[in-house]
Motif scaffolding. Structure first.
Motif, PDB file in Angstrom:
ATOM      1  N   GLY A 199       0.868  -1.168   0.000  1.00  0.00           N
ATOM      2  CA  GLY A 199       0.000   0.000   0.000  1.00  0.00           C
ATOM      3  C   GLY A 199       0.904   1.215   0.000  1.00  0.00           C
ATOM      4  O   GLY A 199       1.721   1.390  -0.902  1.00  0.00           O
ATOM      5  N   ILE A 220      -4.041  10.331   3.854  1.00  0.00           N
ATOM      6  CA  ILE A 220      -3.630   8.947   3.621  1.00  0.00           C
ATOM      7  C   ILE A 220      -3.619   8.169   4.928  1.00  0.00           C
ATOM      8  O   ILE A 220      -4.166   7.060   5.022  1.00  0.00           O
ATOM      9  CB  ILE A 220      -2.242   8.904   2.961  1.00  0.00           C
ATOM     10  CG1 ILE A 220      -2.335   9.410   1.518  1.00  0.00           C
ATOM     11  CG2 ILE A 220      -1.675   7.497   2.989  1.00  0.00           C
ATOM     12  CD1 ILE A 220      -0.994   9.572   0.847  1.00  0.00           C
ATOM     13  N   SER A 223      -6.911   7.107   6.141  1.00  0.00           N
ATOM     14  CA  SER A 223      -7.562   6.052   5.359  1.00  0.00           C
ATOM     15  C   SER A 223      -7.020   4.664   5.661  1.00  0.00           C
ATOM     16  O   SER A 223      -7.537   3.668   5.148  1.00  0.00           O
ATOM     17  CB  SER A 223      -7.394   6.339   3.854  1.00  0.00           C
ATOM     18  OG  SER A 223      -6.063   6.070   3.436  1.00  0.00           O
ATOM     19  N   ILE A 224      -5.985   4.571   6.493  1.00  0.00           N
ATOM     20  CA  ILE A 224      -5.348   3.296   6.783  1.00  0.00           C
ATOM     21  C   ILE A 224      -5.801   2.803   8.152  1.00  0.00           C
ATOM     22  O   ILE A 224      -5.603   3.491   9.153  1.00  0.00           O
ATOM     23  CB  ILE A 224      -3.805   3.443   6.767  1.00  0.00           C
ATOM     24  CG1 ILE A 224      -3.329   3.934   5.396  1.00  0.00           C
ATOM     25  CG2 ILE A 224      -3.135   2.122   7.129  1.00  0.00           C
ATOM     26  CD1 ILE A 224      -1.868   4.304   5.350  1.00  0.00           C
ATOM     27  N   GLN A 227      -3.538   3.210  10.892  1.00  0.00           N
ATOM     28  CA  GLN A 227      -3.305   4.620  11.238  1.00  0.00           C
ATOM     29  C   GLN A 227      -1.836   5.035  11.175  1.00  0.00           C
ATOM     30  O   GLN A 227      -1.356   5.846  11.966  1.00  0.00           O
ATOM     31  CB  GLN A 227      -3.883   4.929  12.623  1.00  0.00           C
ATOM     32  CG  GLN A 227      -5.401   4.873  12.684  1.00  0.00           C
ATOM     33  CD  GLN A 227      -6.053   5.991  11.858  1.00  0.00           C
ATOM     34  OE1 GLN A 227      -6.019   7.153  12.248  1.00  0.00           O
ATOM     35  NE2 GLN A 227      -6.638   5.626  10.728  1.00  0.00           N
ATOM     36  N   ILE A 229       1.704   5.203   8.101  1.00  0.00           N
ATOM     37  CA  ILE A 229       2.335   4.827   6.844  1.00  0.00           C
ATOM     38  C   ILE A 229       3.204   3.597   7.093  1.00  0.00           C
ATOM     39  O   ILE A 229       3.839   3.468   8.143  1.00  0.00           O
ATOM     40  CB  ILE A 229       3.214   5.982   6.320  1.00  0.00           C
ATOM     41  CG1 ILE A 229       2.367   7.243   6.088  1.00  0.00           C
ATOM     42  CG2 ILE A 229       3.946   5.576   5.046  1.00  0.00           C
ATOM     43  CD1 ILE A 229       1.350   7.118   4.993  1.00  0.00           C
ATOM     44  N   ASP A 256      -0.377  -3.571   3.474  1.00  0.00           N
ATOM     45  CA  ASP A 256      -0.888  -2.195   3.348  1.00  0.00           C
ATOM     46  C   ASP A 256      -1.554  -1.659   4.603  1.00  0.00           C
ATOM     47  O   ASP A 256      -2.234  -0.639   4.559  1.00  0.00           O
ATOM     48  CB  ASP A 256      -1.873  -2.124   2.176  1.00  0.00           C
ATOM     49  CG  ASP A 256      -3.183  -2.862   2.459  1.00  0.00           C
ATOM     50  OD1 ASP A 256      -3.236  -3.633   3.440  1.00  0.00           O
ATOM     51  OD2 ASP A 256      -4.146  -2.656   1.708  1.00  0.00           O
ATOM     52  N   ARG A 259      -5.327  -0.924   4.299  1.00  0.00           N
ATOM     53  CA  ARG A 259      -5.867   0.171   3.500  1.00  0.00           C
ATOM     54  C   ARG A 259      -6.775  -0.308   2.362  1.00  0.00           C
ATOM     55  O   ARG A 259      -7.776   0.340   2.045  1.00  0.00           O
ATOM     56  CB  ARG A 259      -4.725   1.001   2.921  1.00  0.00           C
ATOM     57  CG  ARG A 259      -5.202   2.261   2.198  1.00  0.00           C
ATOM     58  CD  ARG A 259      -4.044   3.167   1.820  1.00  0.00           C
ATOM     59  NE  ARG A 259      -4.537   4.425   1.254  1.00  0.00           N
ATOM     60  CZ  ARG A 259      -4.253   4.861   0.043  1.00  0.00           C
ATOM     61  NH1 ARG A 259      -3.505   4.142  -0.766  1.00  0.00           N
ATOM     62  NH2 ARG A 259      -4.726   6.018  -0.376  1.00  0.00           N
ATOM     63  N   SER A 260      -6.460  -1.440   1.760  1.00  0.00           N
ATOM     64  CA  SER A 260      -7.271  -1.903   0.642  1.00  0.00           C
ATOM     65  C   SER A 260      -8.677  -2.299   1.058  1.00  0.00           C
ATOM     66  O   SER A 260      -9.574  -2.420   0.223  1.00  0.00           O
ATOM     67  CB  SER A 260      -6.589  -3.084  -0.058  1.00  0.00           C
ATOM     68  OG  SER A 260      -6.338  -4.132   0.851  1.00  0.00           O
ATOM     69  N   THR A 262     -10.733  -0.470   2.699  1.00  0.00           N
ATOM     70  CA  THR A 262     -11.606   0.708   2.623  1.00  0.00           C
ATOM     71  C   THR A 262     -11.238   1.627   1.476  1.00  0.00           C
ATOM     72  O   THR A 262     -11.772   2.739   1.370  1.00  0.00           O
ATOM     73  CB  THR A 262     -11.512   1.516   3.936  1.00  0.00           C
ATOM     74  OG1 THR A 262     -10.149   1.902   4.160  1.00  0.00           O
ATOM     75  CG2 THR A 262     -11.979   0.681   5.118  1.00  0.00           C
ATOM     76  N   LEU A 263     -10.355   1.165   0.590  1.00  0.00           N
ATOM     77  CA  LEU A 263      -9.782   2.020  -0.438  1.00  0.00           C
ATOM     78  C   LEU A 263     -10.805   2.419  -1.478  1.00  0.00           C
ATOM     79  O   LEU A 263     -11.538   1.596  -2.021  1.00  0.00           O
ATOM     80  CB  LEU A 263      -8.616   1.308  -1.112  1.00  0.00           C
ATOM     81  CG  LEU A 263      -7.862   2.075  -2.170  1.00  0.00           C
ATOM     82  CD1 LEU A 263      -7.142   3.265  -1.557  1.00  0.00           C
ATOM     83  CD2 LEU A 263      -6.850   1.173  -2.867  1.00  0.00           C
ATOM     84  N   ASN A 267      -9.047   8.268  -4.393  1.00  0.00           N
ATOM     85  CA  ASN A 267      -8.322   8.957  -3.313  1.00  0.00           C
ATOM     86  C   ASN A 267      -6.833   8.668  -3.400  1.00  0.00           C
ATOM     87  O   ASN A 267      -6.420   7.643  -3.939  1.00  0.00           O
ATOM     88  CB  ASN A 267      -8.824   8.494  -1.943  1.00  0.00           C
ATOM     89  CG  ASN A 267     -10.235   8.960  -1.666  1.00  0.00           C
ATOM     90  OD1 ASN A 267     -10.702   9.909  -2.283  1.00  0.00           O
ATOM     91  ND2 ASN A 267     -10.905   8.262  -0.757  1.00  0.00           N
TER      92      ASN A 267
END
Length: 268
Positions: A199, A220, A223-224, A227, A229, A256, A259-260, A262-263, A267
């Motif tokens: 991700g 970003i 969205s993870i 929470q 990177i 990721d 993240r995928s 709710t991706l 975005n």
């Protein structure tokens, strides 16, 4: 991230060899460093980043003599057998064998509908689809001899969740994803082939045309589910797992932070 040593004699001729394309810096360099720490001899490939590649190799060779080499080449050499063959010979001449091939080199930039060009198509498909396939084919005999494996770095946008504005990149990565599954069938049982779908595991360089401002970075992270990177080490850890997972082939592991789940492709 620390890894237990794989071999008691790190410069033994039995130490496995890993080639990582595009490995002078960022995720590629993290894979090289992690593999080296686990006892691998490593081949660092680069095209434009020779200073970084040489510096990395020097540092690794100070830790363990004659354990890292650099090969500088434009991967467009795959377009002709007359240029591909010398590249393959350099790879094998480095240590006499190859156990793990990691496809990391990739071009990534937006391509908007209405402004697509032939050059964009050629460049993005070259690095993300053509090179991985033809390099895998050319190195197959050497990987078979070692019962080795191939690991491709893909993208969470390569399957069902296209990244808006990146149509050619999405298509090229989708092709690479299918390559992983196809080669897993065609290269079995002696060579395993798997993929990793990152991700956001490294942010674009701040001086690049893909640089993100602070507000974009906050969006970003929000969205993870985890929470945060991800890190290059997260990918390196997965590469080392797949390199040793002797009964796994044709699989693609998503790394990721959730993240995928709710991706939305539109975005960042």
């Amino acid at each position: 991230m620390n890894y237990p040593p794989k071999h008691s004699d790190p410069i033994s001729k039995l130490a496995p060899v890993m080639l990582v394309t595009g490995s002078a810096k960022r995720i590629g360099a993290a894979i090289i460093q992690a593999a080296h720490q686990q006892g691998y001899r490593v081949i660092i490939h680069c095209h434009h980043s020779q200073l970084e590649a040489d510096s990395l190799a020097e540092a690794l060779n100070q830790i363990r003599a004659a354990s890292a080499v650099v090969i500088v080449v434009d991967l467009a050499v795959v377009n002709r057998q007359t240029t591909l063959n010398p590249f393959i010979q350099k790879i094998i001449d480095a240590f006499g064998q190859l156990d793990v091939l990691v496809h990391n080199a990739s071009r990534f930039y937006p391509t908007a509908v209405g402004h697509l060009t032939y050059d964009q198509w050629d460049e993005l498909f070259l690095t993300n689809a053509k090179v991985p396939l033809l390099l895998s084919q050319a190195l197959l005999p050497y990987l078979q001899a070692q019962h080795g494996c191939i690991i491709s770095l893909l993208d969470i946008h390569a399957h069902d969740k296209p990244f808006s504005g990146y149509i050619i990149y999405n298509m090229a990565k989708a092709a690479q994803r299918m390559m992983v599954q196809s080669l897993a069938l065609d290269m079995a049982p002696y060579v395993r082939v798997n993929g990793i779908a990152p991700g956001v595991n490294v942010l674009p360089e701040t001086d690049s045309d893909q640089a993100l401002d602070e507000q974009q970075q906050h969006r970003i992270v929000a969205s993870i589910p985890m929470q945060r990177i991800g890190t290059p080490d997260d990918i390196a850890h997965c590469v080392l797992y797949l390199a040793q997972a002797s009964y796994i082939t044709g699989e693609i592991i998503t790394v990721d932070g959730g993240r995928s789940l709710t991706l939305a492709g539109s975005n960042h």
